[in-house]
Design an enzyme around this catalytic site. Structure first.
Site, PDB file in Angstrom:
ATOM      1  N   HIS A  27       0.847  -1.196   0.000  1.00  0.00           N
ATOM      2  CA  HIS A  27       0.000   0.000   0.000  1.00  0.00           C
ATOM      3  C   HIS A  27       0.882   1.246   0.000  1.00  0.00           C
ATOM      4  O   HIS A  27       1.434   1.643   1.028  1.00  0.00           O
ATOM      5  CB  HIS A  27      -0.947   0.046   1.194  1.00  0.00           C
ATOM      6  CG  HIS A  27      -1.916   1.199   1.119  1.00  0.00           C
ATOM      7  ND1 HIS A  27      -3.178   1.073   0.589  1.00  0.00           N
ATOM      8  CD2 HIS A  27      -1.799   2.501   1.474  1.00  0.00           C
ATOM      9  CE1 HIS A  27      -3.801   2.248   0.628  1.00  0.00           C
ATOM     10  NE2 HIS A  27      -2.972   3.136   1.170  1.00  0.00           N
ATOM     11  N   HIS A  29       1.572   5.069  -2.647  1.00  0.00           N
ATOM     12  CA  HIS A  29       1.007   5.914  -3.701  1.00  0.00           C
ATOM     13  C   HIS A  29       2.121   6.689  -4.397  1.00  0.00           C
ATOM     14  O   HIS A  29       3.240   6.770  -3.893  1.00  0.00           O
ATOM     15  CB  HIS A  29       0.039   6.954  -3.124  1.00  0.00           C
ATOM     16  CG  HIS A  29      -0.942   6.459  -2.132  1.00  0.00           C
ATOM     17  ND1 HIS A  29      -2.106   5.821  -2.480  1.00  0.00           N
ATOM     18  CD2 HIS A  29      -0.943   6.522  -0.767  1.00  0.00           C
ATOM     19  CE1 HIS A  29      -2.792   5.523  -1.374  1.00  0.00           C
ATOM     20  NE2 HIS A  29      -2.106   5.928  -0.325  1.00  0.00           N
ATOM     21  N   SER A  73      -6.522   9.522  -4.178  1.00  0.00           N
ATOM     22  CA  SER A  73      -7.717  10.292  -4.543  1.00  0.00           C
ATOM     23  C   SER A  73      -7.378  11.614  -5.233  1.00  0.00           C
ATOM     24  O   SER A  73      -8.174  12.121  -6.015  1.00  0.00           O
ATOM     25  CB  SER A  73      -8.577  10.551  -3.307  1.00  0.00           C
ATOM     26  OG  SER A  73      -7.882  11.351  -2.377  1.00  0.00           O
ATOM     27  N   TYR A 152     -12.008   1.399   0.987  1.00  0.00           N
ATOM     28  CA  TYR A 152     -11.502   2.241   2.066  1.00  0.00           C
ATOM     29  C   TYR A 152     -12.689   2.892   2.757  1.00  0.00           C
ATOM     30  O   TYR A 152     -13.452   3.619   2.123  1.00  0.00           O
ATOM     31  CB  TYR A 152     -10.549   3.297   1.505  1.00  0.00           C
ATOM     32  CG  TYR A 152      -9.804   4.095   2.554  1.00  0.00           C
ATOM     33  CD1 TYR A 152      -9.558   3.586   3.826  1.00  0.00           C
ATOM     34  CD2 TYR A 152      -9.306   5.359   2.262  1.00  0.00           C
ATOM     35  CE1 TYR A 152      -8.859   4.321   4.773  1.00  0.00           C
ATOM     36  CE2 TYR A 152      -8.597   6.091   3.206  1.00  0.00           C
ATOM     37  CZ  TYR A 152      -8.379   5.572   4.460  1.00  0.00           C
ATOM     38  OH  TYR A 152      -7.689   6.297   5.411  1.00  0.00           O
ATOM     39  N   ASP A 242       2.101   2.997   3.208  1.00  0.00           N
ATOM     40  CA  ASP A 242       1.200   4.120   2.962  1.00  0.00           C
ATOM     41  C   ASP A 242       1.952   5.376   2.502  1.00  0.00           C
ATOM     42  O   ASP A 242       1.378   6.455   2.438  1.00  0.00           O
ATOM     43  CB  ASP A 242       0.341   4.424   4.202  1.00  0.00           C
ATOM     44  CG  ASP A 242      -0.759   5.435   3.946  1.00  0.00           C
ATOM     45  OD1 ASP A 242      -1.366   5.382   2.868  1.00  0.00           O
ATOM     46  OD2 ASP A 242      -0.993   6.282   4.827  1.00  0.00           O
ATOM     47  N   ASN A 247      -2.179  13.424   3.611  1.00  0.00           N
ATOM     48  CA  ASN A 247      -2.879  14.140   4.705  1.00  0.00           C
ATOM     49  C   ASN A 247      -2.240  13.941   6.077  1.00  0.00           C
ATOM     50  O   ASN A 247      -2.847  14.298   7.088  1.00  0.00           O
ATOM     51  CB  ASN A 247      -4.360  13.736   4.761  1.00  0.00           C
ATOM     52  CG  ASN A 247      -5.073  14.060   3.465  1.00  0.00           C
ATOM     53  OD1 ASN A 247      -5.023  15.202   3.018  1.00  0.00           O
ATOM     54  ND2 ASN A 247      -5.695  13.070   2.837  1.00  0.00           N
TER      55      ASN A 247
HETATM   56  C1  0GY Z   1      -4.406   6.327   2.333  1.00  0.00           C
HETATM   57  C2  0GY Z   1      -5.220   7.199   3.164  1.00  0.00           C
HETATM   58  C3  0GY Z   1      -5.690   8.443   2.842  1.00  0.00           C
HETATM   59  C4  0GY Z   1      -5.727   8.981   1.536  1.00  0.00           C
HETATM   60  C5  0GY Z   1      -6.006   8.301   0.403  1.00  0.00           C
HETATM   61  O1  0GY Z   1      -6.442   8.166  -1.846  1.00  0.00           O
HETATM   62  C6  0GY Z   1      -6.192   8.913  -0.916  1.00  0.00           C
HETATM   63  O2  0GY Z   1      -6.101  10.133  -1.038  1.00  0.00           O
HETATM   64  O3  0GY Z   1      -6.141   7.004   0.437  1.00  0.00           O
HETATM   65  C7  0GY Z   1      -6.245   9.236   3.929  1.00  0.00           C
HETATM   66  O4  0GY Z   1      -6.236  10.487   3.825  1.00  0.00           O
HETATM   67  O5  0GY Z   1      -6.705   8.652   4.952  1.00  0.00           O
HETATM   68  O6  0GY Z   1      -4.517   5.114   2.422  1.00  0.00           O
HETATM   69  O7  0GY Z   1      -3.631   6.808   1.519  1.00  0.00           O
END
Ligand code: 0GY
Length: 290
Positions: A27, A29, A73, A152, A242, A247
């Site tokens: 996990h 990004h 996101s 999620y 992660d 955030n």
């Molecule tokens: C994570 C958690 C967060 C954000 C996202 O896609 C995202 O922006 O998943 C979060 O802010 O809790 O798993 O990356």
């Protein structure tokens, strides 16, 4: 224009814990680079660039071999940044996309060719404007063979989501265990609800991830609540950093410390092998498994 934020450490510590050979960070990004891959106009945060070079440097520093890159996101349903990072990995990364539920077969096939093996449904209102369950179910029924769905959500909507999850026609992976309140302990109501969900189907997996989101250092509540879960469901757990910690700019975790948490939730070599190697390979690189 809002200032771009940075939510990760440039120089994480080198972990004491050495992951087993072939370990997968399942996990993480990438953000941008924005000049090449602009963020979505509906993005709820605007991060600094965190591209594949930085991700793969972190992978090497932490002692991992592979990455599963989950579309964040902030990139909406434009998966180019994720696909770009996968393409830069020399076969050592695969991904999870976020798609418009109206996506067609040809575009899904192109995502498969680019290394995508699942799609993510995000139910966090602070991250997305809408989460249409009926349309999610429709696209979940049209996925390429072998794909799964990542969901999620936060613990307070698990009960409401149960019928939706029950109706999903493919395996399900739950991000960060559905964000239980780990301060309730291993037998608290949130963990009981998660266990009931896991017991309802044998193809629901969870990510034993994000002590930084669910607890405060030294993450003792997280360890106490999550170790029994990994022990009881050793074939259905995944782990990820992660990174780049969207955030989390107000409490940026040390990635080395996150890796050092692994033996606290998976204390034996057999559990570590399952959590970090065998389980993620089953979902993301099944062709590498006997
Ligand atoms: C994570 C958690 C967060 C954000 C996202 O896609 C995202 O922006 O998943 C979060 O802010 O809790 O798993 O990356």
């Amino acid at each position: 224009m809002t200032a771009r934020v940075k939510s990760w450490a440039d120089a994480p510590s080198t972990p004491r814990f050495a992951p087993p050979p072939g370990a997968v960070d399942a996990h993480c990004h990438v953000f941008g680079p924005m000049a090449q891959f602009p963020f979505s106009p509906r993005a709820k945060y605007l991060p600094e660039d965190a591209g594949p070079d930085a991700l793969f440097a972190l992978r090497d520093r932490l002692g991992f071999t592979r990455n599963v890159i989950v579309q964040a996101s902030c990139h909406g349903t434009d998966n180019r940044a994720t696909l770009h990072a996968i393409a830069q990995s020399g076969g050592m990364a695969r991904g999870v996309a976020v798609v418009d539920p109206d996506i067609g077969a040809a575009e899904l096939a192109a995502l498969h060719a680019g290394g995508i093996r699942g799609i993510r449904f995000n139910f966090l209102k602070r991250l997305v404007d809408d989460a249409p369950k009926d349309r999610f179910l429709d696209v979940a029924g049209r996925l390429p063979a072998g794909w799964h769905v990542v969901i999620y959500f936060e613990a307070d909507i698990l009960a409401e989501l149960r019928p939706f999850i029950a109706a999903l026609p493919v395996p399900v992976v739950i991000d960060h265990m559905g964000r239980p309140d780990v301060a309730q302990g291993p037998h608290g109501p949130d963990m009981q609800a998660l266990r009931a969900l896991l017991n309802s189907r044998d193809d629901i997996w969870f990510k034993a991830s994000c002590p930084d989101r669910l607890d405060t250092p030294p993450w003792d509540d997280f360890a106490a609540a999550v170790a029994p879960l990994v022990a009881d469901y050793p074939g259905r757990c995944l782990w990820g950093t992660d990174w780049p910690h969207p955030n989390m700019e107000h409490a940026i975790p040390d990635d080395g410390a996150l890796v050092n948490m692994i033996p606290r939730i998976a204390p034996t070599p057999a559990l570590q092998q399952a959590l970090l190697v065998d389980n993620p390979l089953r979902l993301y690189w099944p062709e590498l498994r006997a």
